[in-house]
Design an enzyme around this catalytic site. Structure first.
Site, PDB file in Angstrom:
ATOM      1  N   CYS A  29    -109.960  -1.685  54.508  1.00  0.00           N
ATOM      2  CA  CYS A  29    -111.048  -1.986  53.574  1.00  0.00           C
ATOM      3  C   CYS A  29    -112.330  -1.191  53.816  1.00  0.00           C
ATOM      4  CB  CYS A  29    -111.347  -3.474  53.607  1.00  0.00           C
ATOM      5  SG  CYS A  29    -109.989  -4.434  52.941  1.00  0.00           S
TER       6      CYS A  29
ATOM      7  N   THR B 145    -109.548  -5.002  45.273  1.00  0.00           N
ATOM      8  CA  THR B 145    -110.918  -4.485  45.267  1.00  0.00           C
ATOM      9  C   THR B 145    -110.972  -3.286  44.332  1.00  0.00           C
ATOM     10  OG1 THR B 145    -111.149  -5.189  47.561  1.00  0.00           O
ATOM     11  CG2 THR B 145    -112.762  -3.578  46.737  1.00  0.00           C
TER      12      THR B 145
ATOM     13  N   LEU C   1    -110.959 -12.149  52.628  1.00  0.00           N
ATOM     14  CA  LEU C   1    -110.276 -12.441  53.887  1.00  0.00           C
ATOM     15  C   LEU C   1    -110.361 -11.250  54.836  1.00  0.00           C
ATOM     16  CD1 LEU C   1    -107.380 -10.754  54.066  1.00  0.00           C
ATOM     17  CD2 LEU C   1    -106.655 -12.464  52.438  1.00  0.00           C
TER      18      LEU C   1
HETATM   19  P1  NAD Z   1    -101.020  -3.868  50.738  1.00  0.00           P
HETATM   20  O1  NAD Z   1    -100.839  -2.406  50.698  1.00  0.00           O
HETATM   21  O2  NAD Z   1    -100.814  -4.596  52.027  1.00  0.00           O
HETATM   22  O3  NAD Z   1    -100.050  -4.557  49.664  1.00  0.00           O
HETATM   23  C1  NAD Z   1     -99.884  -4.119  48.357  1.00  0.00           C
HETATM   24  C2  NAD Z   1     -98.521  -4.599  47.861  1.00  0.00           C
HETATM   25  O4  NAD Z   1     -98.421  -4.369  46.459  1.00  0.00           O
HETATM   26  C3  NAD Z   1     -97.339  -3.880  48.504  1.00  0.00           C
HETATM   27  O5  NAD Z   1     -96.427  -4.824  49.038  1.00  0.00           O
HETATM   28  C4  NAD Z   1     -96.714  -3.103  47.332  1.00  0.00           C
HETATM   29  O6  NAD Z   1     -95.306  -2.953  47.453  1.00  0.00           O
HETATM   30  C5  NAD Z   1     -97.094  -3.997  46.171  1.00  0.00           C
HETATM   31  N1  NAD Z   1     -97.025  -3.383  44.838  1.00  0.00           N
HETATM   32  C6  NAD Z   1     -97.356  -2.118  44.450  1.00  0.00           C
HETATM   33  N2  NAD Z   1     -97.178  -1.980  43.112  1.00  0.00           N
HETATM   34  C7  NAD Z   1     -96.732  -3.174  42.641  1.00  0.00           C
HETATM   35  C8  NAD Z   1     -96.379  -3.679  41.360  1.00  0.00           C
HETATM   36  N3  NAD Z   1     -96.420  -2.913  40.259  1.00  0.00           N
HETATM   37  N4  NAD Z   1     -95.997  -4.973  41.256  1.00  0.00           N
HETATM   38  C9  NAD Z   1     -95.930  -5.770  42.337  1.00  0.00           C
HETATM   39  N5  NAD Z   1     -96.248  -5.348  43.584  1.00  0.00           N
HETATM   40  C10 NAD Z   1     -96.642  -4.068  43.736  1.00  0.00           C
HETATM   41  O7  NAD Z   1    -102.470  -4.137  50.174  1.00  0.00           O
HETATM   42  P2  NAD Z   1    -103.552  -5.213  50.707  1.00  0.00           P
HETATM   43  O8  NAD Z   1    -104.063  -4.815  52.031  1.00  0.00           O
HETATM   44  O9  NAD Z   1    -103.013  -6.578  50.503  1.00  0.00           O
HETATM   45  O10 NAD Z   1    -104.723  -4.947  49.650  1.00  0.00           O
HETATM   46  C11 NAD Z   1    -104.597  -5.293  48.300  1.00  0.00           C
HETATM   47  C12 NAD Z   1    -105.966  -5.219  47.639  1.00  0.00           C
HETATM   48  O11 NAD Z   1    -106.826  -6.209  48.196  1.00  0.00           O
HETATM   49  C13 NAD Z   1    -106.702  -3.891  47.840  1.00  0.00           C
HETATM   50  O12 NAD Z   1    -107.458  -3.608  46.711  1.00  0.00           O
HETATM   51  C14 NAD Z   1    -107.621  -4.176  49.025  1.00  0.00           C
HETATM   52  O13 NAD Z   1    -108.762  -3.365  49.025  1.00  0.00           O
HETATM   53  C15 NAD Z   1    -108.003  -5.619  48.751  1.00  0.00           C
HETATM   54  N6  NAD Z   1    -108.379  -6.370  49.940  1.00  0.00           N
HETATM   55  C16 NAD Z   1    -107.672  -6.199  51.100  1.00  0.00           C
HETATM   56  C17 NAD Z   1    -108.030  -6.935  52.226  1.00  0.00           C
HETATM   57  C18 NAD Z   1    -107.294  -6.733  53.533  1.00  0.00           C
HETATM   58  O14 NAD Z   1    -107.803  -7.190  54.555  1.00  0.00           O
HETATM   59  N7  NAD Z   1    -106.141  -6.109  53.542  1.00  0.00           N
HETATM   60  C19 NAD Z   1    -109.103  -7.849  52.171  1.00  0.00           C
HETATM   61  C20 NAD Z   1    -109.778  -8.012  50.959  1.00  0.00           C
HETATM   62  C21 NAD Z   1    -109.401  -7.259  49.846  1.00  0.00           C
END
Ligand code: NAD
Length: 439
Positions: free
Chosen positions: A258, A119, A151
């Protein structure tokens, strides 16, 4: 098609596994060696219902690695699913996204579609494209597409396999064509638009849902004051198709990774453009207050929490996840600790993560019964099924004084009235079957 996913958190891993379920070969990249080792062994590093089973079923089509260069260099499509946490000023921290963009620029050796699932504030996809193009090592074409994720944690696998919609934001037909190919076996409506609109769809959706929660919470607070019942009010409202009956559950506010950050980030962005998003600001303010609702209620029963035995049921921000980000428990429990309470807590899957923050201050229990034993007051922060199904009569049998402060309206009041306790929930009459006088 060779697909790579950067980041294996709630979004990246679920995306990778669900793409594999639809027959794609997917390489999932993370910087965390421990996570990668777990996933290689068929273990999901996060709790999400059905995820680990699906990961194991599709392990032959999945590759987990920290070696981004080896994966990105000949990928046809690279999804970016890394975090965009909140900065001190409320804006989105894009450093992880830009880091991946830089790694992509350094690595790719053939034309590639870069798909931004994280996001990100409106306009970020343009910046990512500029950044990659300015740092490319090889003479290749990069097409950046926005593909926001909708999701919800706790139902992430289902939400991805049966998505409400797939939004594709593009500035060229090639990227749209490739993404439609990637998603061709997914049964979901596809919305194709430009990148900025796609980015805005994500923020507007989340902020609208946050607004709906804060709205019903404010109505609940007023219900308490004037003697109406929020459950009946929401039920009556929900029949109106224009309103809908979802997201009308009053409680102690939204949390998670989020809504809190996405409301603040859009508000920040609007401010940056000299525009005040008043409705979103109201949703944020209401939520901050709502999180403290139970602590404020406790002052009706106790002058101070000092020396009290407190039972806490639920630590995660919602059921079905081990995620604690912005959970109301994280705001309330430090106040209890500061006041000098003795805290026992139960959560079916959130304890390990909670222990990392509070290793010694809390006694963690394996059962609800042990948690309630000799408690002076019980706080319910998460509506786990185990809590909703718990025999109400047990509260008065186990607790020293059966005062239950329910931040999630887990029980109907008719059942509560038969249970010999003081039950104070959100937006409803307080039931005092004990006839105890209040402070
Ligand atoms: P998260 O913190 O659970 O996971 C992020 C992952 O990225 C971590 O495992 C981290 O080690 C990894 N990472 C960091 N730098 C990296 C790199 N250079 N290369 C590879 N991996 C790397 O995050 P999330 O909750 O999955 O959210 C991710 C994005 O999706 C955010 O922007 C969030 O707003 C969006 N989003 C999240 C949800 C949710 O319910 N969690 C839903 C919709 C959208």
């Amino acid at each position: 098609m060779k697909i790579a996913v950067a980041g294996t958190g709630y979004v990246g891993l679920v995306t990778g596994v669900c793409l594999a379920e639809h027959g794609h070969s997917v390489s999932c990249v993370d910087i965390d060696n421990d996570k990668v080792a777990l996933m290689k062994a068929g273990i999901s590093p996060i709790y999400e219902p059905g995820l680990e089973e699906l990961l194991v079923e599709n392990i032959n089509r999945l590759n987990f690695t920290t070696d981004y260069k080896a994966v990105y260099k000949d990928a046809d499509v690279i999804f970016i699913g890394v975090g965009t946490p909140e900065k001190q000023d409320g804006s989105a921290n894009l450093s992880y996204v830009y880091e991946v963009a830089d790694q992509i620029a350094q690595s790719i050796e053939k034309d590639c579609v870069v798909v931004v699932k994280s996001t990100v504030p409106i306009g970020t996809n343009d910046k990512i494209e500029d950044l990659i193009n300015s740092r490319l090592v090889h003479d290749v074409n990069v097409y950046v597409a926005s593909n926001p994720e909708f999701l919800a944690q706790g139902t992430a696998v289902r939400d991805t396999l049966h998505a409400s919609r797939i939004v594709i934001g593009v500035e060229d037909t090639y990227a749209a064509h490739v993404l439609k190919e990637v998603y061709k076996d997914f049964d979901a409506p596809i919305v194709v638009t430009n990148r900025k609109s796609a980015e805005m769809i994500k923020y507007a959706s989340n902020d609208f849902l946050a607004l709906k929660i804060s709205f019903i919470n404010e109505i609940a607070n007023l219900c308490e004051i004037i003697g109406a019942d929020i459950e009946d009010v929401a039920h009556g409202m929900g029949y109106d198709g224009r309103i809908g009956n979802r997201f009308l559950n009053a409680g102690i506010g939204y949390g998670g990774s989020c809504f809190p950050k996405d409301t603040k980030a859009l508000h920040w962005l609007a401010n940056f453009h000299d525009y005040e998003l008043k409705t979103v600001k109201a949703a944020i303010d209401v939520n901050e207050n709502q999180k403290l609702k139970l602590i404020k209620k406790s002052r009706k029963y106790f002058d101070s929490l000092k020396g009290l035995n407190i039972a806490v049921l639920g630590l995660t921000f919602k059921p079905g996840t081990d995620d604690l980000r912005e959970a109301p428990s994280l705001v309330n429990i430090p106040i209890m600790i500061e006041d000098g309470a003795n805290i026992k807590a139960w959560d079916p899957i959130g304890v390990e993560n909670f222990k990392k923050r509070f290793p010694n201050e809390i006694t963690y229990c394996n059962t609800i019964e042990v948690t309630l034993k000799d408690a002076d007051v019980c706080f319910i922060f998460t509506e786990w099924d185990e809590v909703k199904d718990f025999d109400l009569l047990q509260y008065s049998k186990l607790m020293r004084t059966p005062i239950v402060l329910d931040g999630r309206n887990c029980y109907d009041l008719t059942s509560v009235r038969k249970a010999n306790l003081i039950y104070d929930s959100i937006g409803r009459e307080t039931v005092n079957s004990l006839e105890l006088s209040l402070v």
